[in-house]
Design a protein around this motif. Structure first.
Motif, mmCIF file in Angstrom:
data_model
loop_
_atom_site.group_PDB
_atom_site.id
_atom_site.type_symbol
_atom_site.label_atom_id
_atom_site.label_comp_id
_atom_site.label_asym_id
_atom_site.label_seq_id
_atom_site.Cartn_x
_atom_site.Cartn_y
_atom_site.Cartn_z
ATOM 1 N N MET A 119 -0.586 -77.313 23.197
ATOM 2 C CA MET A 119 -0.743 -76.687 24.649
ATOM 3 C C MET A 119 0.861 -77.019 25.359
ATOM 4 S SD MET A 119 -3.869 -75.443 25.702
ATOM 5 C CE MET A 119 -3.834 -76.049 27.383
ATOM 6 N N ASP A 120 1.148 -78.195 25.278
ATOM 7 C CA ASP A 120 2.432 -78.606 26.066
ATOM 8 C C ASP A 120 3.423 -77.494 25.887
ATOM 9 O OD1 ASP A 120 2.695 -79.799 23.676
ATOM 10 O OD2 ASP A 120 4.215 -81.114 24.516
ATOM 11 N N GLN A 121 3.654 -77.011 24.472
ATOM 12 C CA GLN A 121 4.708 -76.079 24.096
ATOM 13 C C GLN A 121 4.566 -74.895 24.703
ATOM 14 O OE1 GLN A 121 4.158 -76.274 19.792
ATOM 15 N NE2 GLN A 121 5.434 -78.059 19.844
ATOM 16 N N ILE A 122 3.327 -74.308 24.713
ATOM 17 C CA ILE A 122 2.754 -73.030 25.215
ATOM 18 C C ILE A 122 3.112 -73.095 26.924
ATOM 19 C CG2 ILE A 122 0.986 -71.256 26.036
ATOM 20 C CD1 ILE A 122 -0.402 -72.478 23.333
ATOM 21 N N ILE A 123 2.594 -73.969 27.496
ATOM 22 C CA ILE A 123 2.813 -74.105 28.976
ATOM 23 C C ILE A 123 4.473 -74.146 29.328
ATOM 24 C CG2 ILE A 123 2.485 -75.608 30.987
ATOM 25 C CD1 ILE A 123 -0.182 -76.274 29.723
ATOM 26 N N ASP A 124 5.351 -75.276 28.413
ATOM 27 C CA ASP A 124 6.775 -75.330 28.864
ATOM 28 C C ASP A 124 7.099 -73.918 28.606
ATOM 29 O OD1 ASP A 124 6.578 -77.917 29.453
ATOM 30 O OD2 ASP A 124 7.053 -78.425 27.350
ATOM 31 N N THR A 125 6.839 -73.275 27.854
ATOM 32 C CA THR A 125 7.410 -71.815 27.392
ATOM 33 C C THR A 125 7.484 -70.866 28.292
ATOM 34 O OG1 THR A 125 7.235 -72.105 25.039
ATOM 35 C CG2 THR A 125 7.616 -70.145 25.814
ATOM 36 N N VAL A 126 6.022 -70.639 29.140
ATOM 37 C CA VAL A 126 5.943 -69.959 30.133
ATOM 38 C C VAL A 126 6.135 -70.376 31.623
ATOM 39 C CG1 VAL A 126 4.540 -68.370 28.770
ATOM 40 C CG2 VAL A 126 3.611 -70.066 30.372
ATOM 41 N N ASN A 163 1.005 -54.825 31.474
ATOM 42 C CA ASN A 163 2.310 -55.422 32.034
ATOM 43 C C ASN A 163 2.575 -56.941 32.250
ATOM 44 O OD1 ASN A 163 2.944 -52.798 32.188
ATOM 45 N ND2 ASN A 163 2.272 -52.477 34.517
ATOM 46 N N TYR A 164 1.521 -57.691 32.540
ATOM 47 C CA TYR A 164 1.543 -58.985 32.809
ATOM 48 C C TYR A 164 1.873 -59.913 31.415
ATOM 49 C CZ TYR A 164 1.467 -63.564 35.065
ATOM 50 O OH TYR A 164 1.492 -64.895 35.817
ATOM 51 N N LEU A 165 1.086 -59.384 30.464
ATOM 52 C CA LEU A 165 1.006 -59.673 29.175
ATOM 53 C C LEU A 165 2.384 -59.478 28.523
ATOM 54 C CD1 LEU A 165 -2.286 -58.923 27.549
ATOM 55 C CD2 LEU A 165 -1.373 -61.131 27.874
ATOM 56 N N GLU A 166 3.027 -58.229 28.704
ATOM 57 C CA GLU A 166 4.180 -58.104 28.228
ATOM 58 C C GLU A 166 5.471 -59.043 28.541
ATOM 59 O OE1 GLU A 166 4.520 -53.967 29.385
ATOM 60 O OE2 GLU A 166 3.730 -53.094 27.727
ATOM 61 N N GLN A 167 5.388 -59.361 29.889
ATOM 62 C CA GLN A 167 6.051 -60.347 30.534
ATOM 63 C C GLN A 167 6.021 -61.661 29.743
ATOM 64 O OE1 GLN A 167 5.988 -60.474 34.794
ATOM 65 N NE2 GLN A 167 5.770 -58.265 34.652
ATOM 66 N N LEU A 168 4.870 -62.093 29.692
ATOM 67 C CA LEU A 168 4.502 -63.424 29.031
ATOM 68 C C LEU A 168 5.016 -63.397 27.477
ATOM 69 C CD1 LEU A 168 0.698 -64.193 30.459
ATOM 70 C CD2 LEU A 168 3.013 -65.257 30.872
ATOM 71 N N PHE A 169 4.670 -62.419 26.834
ATOM 72 C CA PHE A 169 5.087 -62.363 25.159
ATOM 73 C C PHE A 169 6.703 -62.069 25.267
ATOM 74 C CE2 PHE A 169 0.465 -62.489 24.515
ATOM 75 C CZ PHE A 169 0.203 -62.764 23.423
ATOM 76 N N VAL A 170 7.382 -61.935 26.134
ATOM 77 C CA VAL A 170 8.692 -62.025 25.774
ATOM 78 C C VAL A 170 9.266 -63.272 25.981
ATOM 79 C CG1 VAL A 170 11.062 -61.487 27.120
ATOM 80 C CG2 VAL A 170 9.103 -59.634 26.798
ATOM 81 N N LEU A 206 7.016 -65.897 25.139
ATOM 82 C CA LEU A 206 6.443 -66.502 23.981
ATOM 83 C C LEU A 206 7.288 -66.142 22.898
ATOM 84 C CD1 LEU A 206 2.749 -65.876 24.975
ATOM 85 C CD2 LEU A 206 3.792 -68.219 24.919
ATOM 86 N N ARG A 207 7.828 -65.052 22.770
ATOM 87 C CA ARG A 207 8.765 -64.779 21.591
ATOM 88 C C ARG A 207 9.763 -65.549 21.664
ATOM 89 N NH1 ARG A 207 12.695 -61.782 20.987
ATOM 90 N NH2 ARG A 207 12.466 -60.504 22.951
ATOM 91 N N ARG A 208 10.690 -65.782 22.743
ATOM 92 C CA ARG A 208 11.923 -66.227 22.995
ATOM 93 C C ARG A 208 11.633 -67.863 22.661
ATOM 94 N NH1 ARG A 208 13.829 -63.310 28.243
ATOM 95 N NH2 ARG A 208 14.702 -61.408 27.291
ATOM 96 N N GLY A 209 10.460 -68.592 22.979
ATOM 97 C CA GLY A 209 9.896 -69.584 22.722
ATOM 98 C C GLY A 209 9.576 -70.087 21.407
ATOM 99 N N GLY A 210 9.704 -69.003 20.559
ATOM 100 C CA GLY A 210 9.239 -69.289 19.119
ATOM 101 C C GLY A 210 8.006 -69.409 18.780
ATOM 102 N N ILE A 211 7.030 -69.028 19.734
ATOM 103 C CA ILE A 211 5.715 -69.172 19.831
ATOM 104 C C ILE A 211 4.794 -67.875 18.872
ATOM 105 C CG2 ILE A 211 3.276 -69.222 20.848
ATOM 106 C CD1 ILE A 211 5.113 -71.727 21.570
ATOM 107 N N VAL A 212 5.280 -66.918 19.134
ATOM 108 C CA VAL A 212 4.986 -65.535 18.444
ATOM 109 C C VAL A 212 6.220 -64.864 17.694
ATOM 110 C CG1 VAL A 212 2.929 -65.304 19.809
ATOM 111 C CG2 VAL A 212 4.959 -64.131 20.266
ATOM 112 N N ASN A 213 5.873 -64.017 17.111
ATOM 113 C CA ASN A 213 6.937 -62.974 16.642
ATOM 114 C C ASN A 213 6.359 -61.501 16.652
ATOM 115 O OD1 ASN A 213 8.605 -64.953 15.374
ATOM 116 N ND2 ASN A 213 7.571 -65.053 13.417
ATOM 117 N N SER A 214 7.153 -60.780 17.141
ATOM 118 C CA SER A 214 6.674 -59.343 17.366
ATOM 119 C C SER A 214 7.127 -58.314 16.093
ATOM 120 C CB SER A 214 7.491 -58.486 18.585
ATOM 121 O OG SER A 214 8.958 -58.615 18.085
#
Length: 145
Positions: free
Chosen positions: A76-83, A40-47, A49-57
């Motif tokens: 790393m700064d992009q990942i942290i800024d995204t979440v 459940n926590y990963l699902e929230q993070l990946f939403v 990350l997807r919106r931030g353009g880090i991953v695609n589903s």
């Protein structure tokens, strides 16, 4: 400064995704099991990350997630800024690096400089760097961090 669990889990999950992907989508269930992070926590993070353009589903059977661009381009700064909300070293600092007390803060320049150094360092480390570090370890499991 302590990075939140949210940021730590996002970075771990993305390293795991990069290690496991081999060009194919990876399910959050697989990442959850590999990293011992709640699904459940990963699902929230990946939403985020997807919106931030880090991953695609990828939907459907065999679906999951892929990196949206090469791991070398994801910093790393992009990942942290995204979440996260901010990379500021103190809670009293505004997003632009100024102190909420304004000119009354005698130590503002020190904390502002620290914030810039932290951001600069994190901007210099790519997801590929982290993945390569993990591969060089004899027991490459991000969850050991």
């Amino acid at each position: 400064m302590r990075m939140s669990k949210k940021a730590q889990y996002a970075v771990r999950a993305l390293v795991s995704l990069n290690l496991s992907s081999h060009g194919l989508p990876v399910s959050l269930k697989d990442i959850s099991e590999q990293e011992n992070i709640s699904l459940n926590y990963l699902e929230q993070l990946f939403v985020k990350l997807r919106r931030g353009g880090i991953v695609n589903s990828v939907r459907g059977p065999g679906g999951g997630y892929l990196l949206a661009r090469s791991a070398a381009e994801i910093k790393m700064d992009q990942i942290i800024d995204t979440v996260e909300e901010s990379l500021m070293p103190l809670s009293c600092m505004n997003v632009d690096g100024t102190c909420s007390r304004g000119t009354e803060c005698a130590t503002q320049s020190v904390w502002h400089g620290l914030g810039k150094q932290i951001r600069s360092f994190l901007a210099s480390v790519s997801l590929e760097d982290l993945t390569d570090d993990c591969r060089q370890q004899s027991s490459c499991r991000v969850a050991n961090c």
